[in-house]
Design a protein around this motif. Structure first.
Motif, PDB file in Angstrom:
ATOM      1  N   SER A  36       0.838  -1.201   0.000  1.00  0.00           N
ATOM      2  CA  SER A  36       0.000   0.000   0.000  1.00  0.00           C
ATOM      3  C   SER A  36       0.872   1.250   0.000  1.00  0.00           C
ATOM      4  O   SER A  36       1.993   1.256   0.526  1.00  0.00           O
ATOM      5  CB  SER A  36      -0.931   0.007   1.217  1.00  0.00           C
ATOM      6  N   THR A 145      -2.414   7.792   9.446  1.00  0.00           N
ATOM      7  CA  THR A 145      -3.303   6.916   8.688  1.00  0.00           C
ATOM      8  C   THR A 145      -3.610   5.698   9.544  1.00  0.00           C
ATOM      9  O   THR A 145      -2.700   5.070  10.088  1.00  0.00           O
ATOM     10  CB  THR A 145      -2.637   6.484   7.366  1.00  0.00           C
ATOM     11  N   VAL A 147      -5.164   1.957   9.777  1.00  0.00           N
ATOM     12  CA  VAL A 147      -5.496   0.793   8.956  1.00  0.00           C
ATOM     13  C   VAL A 147      -5.992  -0.326   9.862  1.00  0.00           C
ATOM     14  O   VAL A 147      -5.242  -0.844  10.695  1.00  0.00           O
ATOM     15  CB  VAL A 147      -4.272   0.294   8.151  1.00  0.00           C
ATOM     16  N   ASP A 169      -9.092   4.644   8.225  1.00  0.00           N
ATOM     17  CA  ASP A 169      -8.930   5.188   6.880  1.00  0.00           C
ATOM     18  C   ASP A 169      -8.965   4.074   5.835  1.00  0.00           C
ATOM     19  O   ASP A 169      -9.432   4.273   4.718  1.00  0.00           O
ATOM     20  CB  ASP A 169      -7.598   5.931   6.766  1.00  0.00           C
ATOM     21  N   LEU A 170      -8.441   2.909   6.220  1.00  0.00           N
ATOM     22  CA  LEU A 170      -8.435   1.719   5.373  1.00  0.00           C
ATOM     23  C   LEU A 170      -8.818   0.526   6.233  1.00  0.00           C
ATOM     24  O   LEU A 170      -8.489   0.484   7.423  1.00  0.00           O
ATOM     25  CB  LEU A 170      -7.046   1.423   4.813  1.00  0.00           C
ATOM     26  N   ILE A 177      -9.923  -4.548   0.173  1.00  0.00           N
ATOM     27  CA  ILE A 177      -9.323  -3.310   0.675  1.00  0.00           C
ATOM     28  C   ILE A 177     -10.430  -2.271   0.610  1.00  0.00           C
ATOM     29  O   ILE A 177     -10.964  -1.993  -0.468  1.00  0.00           O
ATOM     30  CB  ILE A 177      -8.146  -2.835  -0.198  1.00  0.00           C
ATOM     31  N   ARG A 179     -11.267   1.556   1.199  1.00  0.00           N
ATOM     32  CA  ARG A 179     -10.791   2.922   1.416  1.00  0.00           C
ATOM     33  C   ARG A 179     -11.974   3.732   1.889  1.00  0.00           C
ATOM     34  O   ARG A 179     -12.964   3.863   1.155  1.00  0.00           O
ATOM     35  CB  ARG A 179     -10.187   3.488   0.143  1.00  0.00           C
ATOM     36  N   ARG A 181     -14.128   6.849   2.772  1.00  0.00           N
ATOM     37  CA  ARG A 181     -14.301   8.249   2.406  1.00  0.00           C
ATOM     38  C   ARG A 181     -14.814   8.984   3.641  1.00  0.00           C
ATOM     39  O   ARG A 181     -15.803   8.591   4.225  1.00  0.00           O
ATOM     40  CB  ARG A 181     -15.308   8.393   1.278  1.00  0.00           C
TER      41      ARG A 181
END
Length: 183
Positions: A36, A145, A147, A169-170, A177, A179, A181
């Motif tokens: 990533s 970030t 995850v 965020d992920l 995966i 993502r 928003r």
């Protein structure tokens, strides 16, 4: 679905996994993570040191610890502290999790990427943890970030989120995966 019901269902499902299934899932999830952009760009990464029912981070840490600056959390009262990963300084701490020892506590603002364990996630990035709020308190004070990682079955339809819950965020599972928003 209520968080306690989610915790119960996921716990039962995890209990049915074989060692081979656990390893295969961890390999798949962390292969996606290491490819990533978030991982490639981050130098300072906070990981969790896995419990037996969580996706194992051990092989991933071993593979990357000499190329990335890894940090692990340590329970301090009702909060988590962030310390550098050093295999020789790990000791069993709170909840029988190996934690780093010493006084080299780092500020969360130096962390660029956080790999967050969870019981379950939804497609909006909401997370169910173990119910103590350790990660939510830590994550609320960072712009890193975030995850979330887990098995495919840890992805659920809808989580009743609360105001203190921090959105990922992920979210990465063996085959997806997501993502998120931001609203």
């Amino acid at each position: 679905m209520r968080k306690e019901e989610i915790r119960s269902r996921i716990k039962a499902r995890k209990a049915m996994l074989t060692d081979a299934e656990r390893q295969s899932a961890a390999d798949a999830v962390f292969a996606v993570l290491e490819n990533s952009v978030a991982f490639m760009l981050a130098d300072n990464i906070l990981l969790y040191h896995s419990l037996p029912d969580e996706l194992s981070t051990r092989a991933f840490i071993e593979k990357w610890h000499d190329r990335k600056n890894f940090f692990l959390p340590r329970v301090h009262g009702v909060n988590l502290e962030v310390l550098p990963y050093n295999r020789s300084s790990l000791r069993l701490g709170a909840f029988q999790i190996e934690e780093p020892q010493g006084d080299d506590v780092r500020d969360i603002s130096s962390i660029e990427l956080i790999v967050v364990p969870g019981v379950a996630y939804d497609r909006c990035g909401n997370r169910v943890g173990r119910g103590k709020g350790f990660y939510d308190r830590l994550l609320a004070s960072t712009h890193a970030t975030k995850v979330g990682v887990g098995y495919d079955f840890q992805l659920v339809d809808d989580i009743d989120s609360e105001p203190h819950d921090v959105v990922m965020d992920l979210v990465v599972t063996e085959h997806e995966i997501i993502r998120v928003r931001r609203r």
